[in-house]
Design a protein around this motif. Structure first.
Motif, short mmCIF file in Angstrom:
data_model
loop_
_atom_site.label_atom_id
_atom_site.label_comp_id
_atom_site.label_asym_id
_atom_site.label_seq_id
_atom_site.Cartn_x
_atom_site.Cartn_y
_atom_site.Cartn_z
N UNK A 202 38.08 47.62 32.78
CA UNK A 202 37.69 47.00 34.05
C UNK A 202 37.98 47.97 35.18
N UNK A 203 37.00 48.19 36.04
CA UNK A 203 37.18 49.04 37.21
C UNK A 203 37.70 48.20 38.37
N UNK A 204 38.82 48.61 38.96
CA UNK A 204 39.38 47.88 40.10
C UNK A 204 39.03 48.63 41.39
N UNK A 205 38.28 47.97 42.27
CA UNK A 205 37.99 48.52 43.59
C UNK A 205 38.98 47.87 44.56
N UNK A 206 39.99 48.61 44.96
CA UNK A 206 41.04 48.06 45.81
C UNK A 206 40.74 48.31 47.28
N UNK A 207 41.29 47.44 48.13
CA UNK A 207 41.05 47.52 49.57
C UNK A 207 39.55 47.59 49.86
N UNK A 208 38.83 46.73 49.14
CA UNK A 208 37.36 46.73 49.22
C UNK A 208 36.87 45.32 49.54
N UNK A 209 36.93 44.95 50.81
CA UNK A 209 36.44 43.65 51.24
C UNK A 209 34.92 43.64 51.16
N UNK A 210 34.36 42.66 50.46
CA UNK A 210 32.91 42.58 50.31
C UNK A 210 32.32 41.90 51.54
N UNK A 211 31.32 42.52 52.14
CA UNK A 211 30.72 42.03 53.38
C UNK A 211 29.29 41.54 53.20
N UNK A 212 28.69 41.79 52.04
CA UNK A 212 27.32 41.31 51.79
C UNK A 212 27.07 41.28 50.30
N UNK A 213 26.27 40.30 49.88
CA UNK A 213 25.91 40.15 48.47
C UNK A 213 24.38 40.13 48.37
N UNK A 214 23.84 40.94 47.48
CA UNK A 214 22.42 40.92 47.20
C UNK A 214 22.21 40.59 45.74
N UNK A 215 20.96 40.47 45.33
CA UNK A 215 20.67 40.06 43.96
C UNK A 215 21.18 41.05 42.94
N UNK A 216 21.26 42.34 43.31
CA UNK A 216 21.65 43.35 42.33
C UNK A 216 22.81 44.23 42.77
N UNK A 217 23.51 43.82 43.86
CA UNK A 217 24.62 44.66 44.34
C UNK A 217 25.47 43.89 45.35
N UNK A 218 26.66 44.43 45.59
CA UNK A 218 27.50 43.96 46.70
C UNK A 218 27.85 45.16 47.56
N UNK A 219 28.08 44.90 48.84
CA UNK A 219 28.42 45.96 49.78
C UNK A 219 29.80 45.69 50.35
N UNK A 220 30.64 46.72 50.41
CA UNK A 220 31.99 46.56 50.94
C UNK A 220 32.04 46.98 52.40
N UNK A 221 33.18 46.74 53.03
CA UNK A 221 33.32 46.97 54.47
C UNK A 221 33.11 48.43 54.86
N UNK A 222 33.40 49.35 53.95
CA UNK A 222 33.21 50.77 54.29
C UNK A 222 31.81 51.26 53.95
N UNK A 223 30.91 50.34 53.59
CA UNK A 223 29.54 50.71 53.30
C UNK A 223 29.25 51.05 51.86
#
Length: 410
Positions: A202-223
């Motif tokens: 499992x890959x852990x993306x830390x300090x990664x607040x998600x700001x948008x959800x799309x059908x095939x991806x999520x975007x974090x606060x840093x883009x």
């Protein structure tokens, strides 16, 4: 006339409260109605298991409450008028109003999309059975190598990520956490969690607040864009909105403000339990939404109602924490011991023994629903008086808790 008690919601807390009241009060003196939209009990702490295709044992209420005197009303609650003492419901036959003398509000909580764009349209939730079943269908359709992103680094997110990764090692599973992975755990707990994540890939993306959800991806606060054929959203819970629409005193979260006996501070004929209640725990910290918090509040409310109706003792037993039980797939687990106010201490149990411990906790919670007095004999007492018109003096109500990531398992 019989004293009419209506319990709204038959999750862990509502079902326990109804059954415990039936054990405490004479049937000829009370009419106990349990209102729930589904005919069987749902083990909410196992929704991550259901989502990966593991079958759950059916637990029909018709069997659970057979011979107890509890009447199950299969209906959806659409409103509560606490000034008229009525509950509006809708069932297969249409709309109806039910009158009560005492109300136990246990409608609980659902997922909270936090207002993040695209979450409601594209993300999955596992706060209930319907959501877990939808997620199960979509996971089953994924081909090897496709990506799953679990958003939220609390207990629910950790359990979901590890369960999916263990059941589907062919998938690319990642977890996006607002803070550091397992940042609430002890050093030992964090080390074990990281080891399990590594072992499961499992890959852990830390300090990664998600700001948008799309059908095939999520975007974090840093883009950063994270590919996600399936997104699982576990960043917190929101209480059922009905309470906020009433004249009940509620906190900022919409939870009903209660005293130490789980009675509403504004309407003494209403009790709130589980996630629906804003309860002051040790150090006046609000209890977190969880099965571990909810079950003791159900015991407290049922015993308080019975005590007030029968002229007996009204208990006021403070709720405290002992541990946080986390499943990490079927073969591993983490038991983090905590202080009374839920802060981690150094001690933690890990590995296979911890997995067995967590399984016993889950089985025990389900057993407690069908055995609300925990197997202890109970005498049904006659109703001798109506509850007081106003609550006794109680500790000051808790302040609404700040939003936090989901930590919802027992």
């Amino acid at each position: 006339m019989q004293h009419r008690i209506i319990v709204l919601g038959a999750g862990y807390t509502g079902a326990i409260a109804a059954g415990r009241l039936a054990k405490r009060l004479r049937r000829e003196d009370v009419a106990i109605t349990l209102v729930n939209a589904e005919p069987d009990f749902v083990e909410r702490v196992r929704m991550h298991e259901l989502a990966v295709g593991r079958p759950l044992a059916p637990r029909p209420f018709s069997e659970m409450f057979a011979g107890t005197g509890v009447e199950l009303r299969l209906a959806k609650v659409t409103g509560v008028d606490v000034d008229r003492r009525t509950v509006a419901v809708v069932d297969a036959d249409g709309a109806e109003e039910l009158e009560y003398d005492s109300l136990v509000y246990a409608l609980g909580s659902g997922w909270n999309d936090q207002g993040v764009p695209g979450t409601a349209e594209h993300a999955h939730e596992i706060a209930g059975r319907a959501g877990a079943l939808r997620l199960r269908e979509d996971l089953a359709r994924l081909a090897a190598g496709q990506s799953v992103v679990v958003v939220g680094g609390g207990l629910t997110g950790v359990e979901a990520a590890t369960e999916i990764a263990e059941a589907r090692p062919d998938l690319d599973v990642a977890l996006a956490a607002r803070g550091a992975l397992g940042d609430w755990l002890s050093d030992k707990g964090r080390r074990h969690l990281r080891k399990v994540f590594g072992d499961l890939g499992i890959t852990a993306h830390e300090h990664a607040a998600v700001t948008a959800v799309e059908a095939d991806r999520v975007t974090t606060a840093d883009g950063t864009s994270l590919p996600a054929a399936v997104t699982v959203w576990t960043t917190g819970f929101a209480v059922h909105p009905i309470a906020r629409a009433t004249t009940l005193e509620v906190g900022d979260t919409g939870q009903i403000v209660v005293d130490g006996t789980m009675r509403s501070v504004s309407h003494p004929d209403v009790y709130a339990i589980g996630d629906a209640a804003l309860v002051a725990g040790p150090g006046d910290k609000p209890l977190r939404m969880s099965c571990a918090s909810g079950v003791p509040t159900a015991w407290q409310a049922a015993d308080a109602i019975a005590g007030r109706l029968t002229g007996g003792k009204v208990p006021n037993v403070p709720v405290r924490y002992f541990n946080q039980c986390i499943s990490l797939g079927r073969k591993d687990g983490l038991i983090q011991y905590v202080t009374a106010d839920d802060r981690s201490v150094r001690a933690a149990l890990t590995g296979r023994v911890a997995a067995l411990y967590k399984e016993l906790i889950c089985k025990g919670a389900a057993w407690a629903v069908a055995n609300p007095t925990l197997g202890m004999p109970s005498r049904r007492r006659p109703v001798t008086r109506q509850p007081a018109a106003a609550p006794e003096q109680a500790p000051a109500p808790a302040q609404a808790p700040a939003p936090a990531e989901a930590r919802a398992t027992a």
